[in-house]
Design a protein around this motif. Structure first.
Motif, mmCIF file in Angstrom:
data_model
loop_
_atom_site.group_PDB
_atom_site.id
_atom_site.type_symbol
_atom_site.label_atom_id
_atom_site.label_comp_id
_atom_site.label_asym_id
_atom_site.label_seq_id
_atom_site.Cartn_x
_atom_site.Cartn_y
_atom_site.Cartn_z
ATOM 1 N N UNK A 213 0.829 -1.204 0.000
ATOM 2 C CA UNK A 213 0.000 0.000 0.000
ATOM 3 C C UNK A 213 0.863 1.254 0.000
ATOM 4 N N UNK A 214 1.908 1.265 0.818
ATOM 5 C CA UNK A 214 2.842 2.390 0.823
ATOM 6 C C UNK A 214 3.524 2.541 -0.539
ATOM 7 N N UNK A 215 3.888 1.412 -1.132
ATOM 8 C CA UNK A 215 4.576 1.441 -2.426
ATOM 9 C C UNK A 215 3.715 2.116 -3.487
ATOM 10 N N UNK A 216 2.454 1.701 -3.573
ATOM 11 C CA UNK A 216 1.550 2.301 -4.555
ATOM 12 C C UNK A 216 1.316 3.772 -4.244
ATOM 13 N N UNK A 217 1.187 4.110 -2.970
ATOM 14 C CA UNK A 217 0.954 5.494 -2.578
ATOM 15 C C UNK A 217 2.111 6.388 -3.011
ATOM 16 N N UNK A 218 3.337 5.906 -2.816
ATOM 17 C CA UNK A 218 4.497 6.684 -3.225
ATOM 18 C C UNK A 218 4.569 6.796 -4.750
ATOM 19 N N UNK A 219 4.356 5.687 -5.443
ATOM 20 C CA UNK A 219 4.465 5.697 -6.903
ATOM 21 C C UNK A 219 3.463 6.639 -7.545
ATOM 22 N N UNK A 220 2.214 6.591 -7.122
ATOM 23 C CA UNK A 220 1.211 7.441 -7.772
ATOM 24 C C UNK A 220 1.440 8.912 -7.450
ATOM 25 N N UNK A 221 1.980 9.200 -6.253
ATOM 26 C CA UNK A 221 2.272 10.589 -5.922
ATOM 27 C C UNK A 221 3.445 11.113 -6.733
ATOM 28 N N UNK A 306 0.315 7.899 5.960
ATOM 29 C CA UNK A 306 -0.002 6.493 5.745
ATOM 30 C C UNK A 306 1.043 5.610 6.401
ATOM 31 N N UNK A 307 0.633 4.723 7.270
ATOM 32 C CA UNK A 307 1.554 3.807 7.910
ATOM 33 C C UNK A 307 1.583 2.487 7.154
ATOM 34 N N UNK A 308 2.756 1.875 7.091
ATOM 35 C CA UNK A 308 2.861 0.579 6.423
ATOM 36 C C UNK A 308 2.116 -0.472 7.227
ATOM 37 N N UNK A 309 1.615 -1.500 6.526
ATOM 38 C CA UNK A 309 0.915 -2.577 7.221
ATOM 39 C C UNK A 309 1.897 -3.367 8.068
#
Length: 309
Positions: A213-221, A306-309
């Motif tokens: 989830x963090x990975x996708x959040x960073x990539x799209x930003x 956003x915190x990592x799972x």
């Protein structure tokens, strides 16, 4: 250090509308069944390379698969993670007909050219109760007859970005153990869709699968920030065939809030380093800035809001 990436003269977008009824009189649907924001523009380009429509029986369609193309045997140590069970995807596989809506336009005409084509696909989908698939992202485009159609303004978060998610067969992915010290590095995620705007895709490699989830959040930003600058540059340099940018990118809480829907997020600026991917020179690899004290996963855990799972 700087990075120079090529900019194509033109790009192509293809939207496939999977339908069960035999599609007839497509010219009466486009532009007349389209939303008003893009109707006039569609009338002007219909029948040119910027907007073409063609119907096929599913068995004769030049568009065969929804899933991303598989790697050739031995070409990659990665295996793709496919998503199953989606109702739209099942409808696509069982559809009897495909209406292919395509647009080939100068890159300086983006994103408007792609928006017009997708607005036309929405008109076809509404008329025949079909499902729209973006060939470039490899995923279905959300659509319903009662919902607003294609927006007049462009928003990257409106299904313009997809993801290729892969798990490294030979990367570290230790069994879950709260007391363990081994680090998972098995995840690789690459954007799908930026190249329609003449921008390289961006990729993050080596994250823990628990941090998807963090990975996708960073990539799209990062994709949003890069695309904003890219489109502004194209407006001033429509004939340029390459662009040079710095390797360091700074994003903040406001950038992340564009996708989260939350108010501006507080926190220190989030710094990203861009490099060329050695295996695929058409991609930009993102990671922690030079001098960051910690692992890639430590860096991801600092994603604003956003915190990592």
């Amino acid at each position: 250090m700087q990075i120079t990436y090529p900019v194509p003269a033109e790009t192509t977008s293809v939207f496939v509308v999977a339908v069960d009824r035999t599609p007839t009189e497509l010219s009466s649907i486009v532009p007349w069944r389209m939303g008003k924001p893009h109707r006039r523009a569609a009338m002007e380009v219909l029948g040119t390379p910027r907007l073409e429509l063609e119907a096929f029986r599913a068995g004769q369609s030049p568009w065969k698969r929804l899933e991303p193309q598989a790697f050739r045997a031995g070409q990659s140590p990665w295996k793709r993670v496919e998503v199953e069970g989606d109702d739209d995807l099942r409808r696509v596989r069982k559809a009897r007909h495909h209406v292919v809506v395509s647009s080939t336009a100068p890159v300086a005409a983006q994103p408007e050219a792609a928006q017009i084509a997708r607005a036309a696909a929405r008109g076809v989908a509404e008329a025949y109760h079909g499902v729209i698939v973006d060939q470039l992202t490899g995923s279905a485009v959300y659509h319903c007859a009662e919902c607003p159609g294609e927006r007049p303004e462009f928003r990257l978060g409106d299904d313009w970005l997809g993801w290729a998610t892969e798990v490294g067969e030979h990367s570290s992915c230790p069994p879950w153990n709260p007391a363990g010290t081994e680090i998972c590095t098995c995840l690789r995620v690459t954007t799908r869709g930026l190249r329609r705007f003449g921008l390289p895709e961006v990729m993050l490699d080596g994250a823990a699968c628990a941090h998807s989830l963090c990975t996708v959040n960073v990539l799209r930003t990062v994709a949003q920030r890069l695309l904003t600058g890219h489109l502004d540059w194209l407006a001033d340099n429509p004939d340029a065939r390459c662009r040079t940018i710095g390797e360091h990118l700074r994003v903040d809480g406001a950038d992340f809030a564009l996708f989260s829907g939350s108010p501006d997020l507080d926190g220190e600026p989030f710094r990203v380093r861009l490099t060329r991917d050695a295996a695929d020179r058409s991609c930009l690899r993102i990671g922690p800035p030079a001098g960051f004290d910690g692992s890639l996963n430590d860096w991801l855990c600092r994603t604003p809001g956003l915190l990592a799972a």
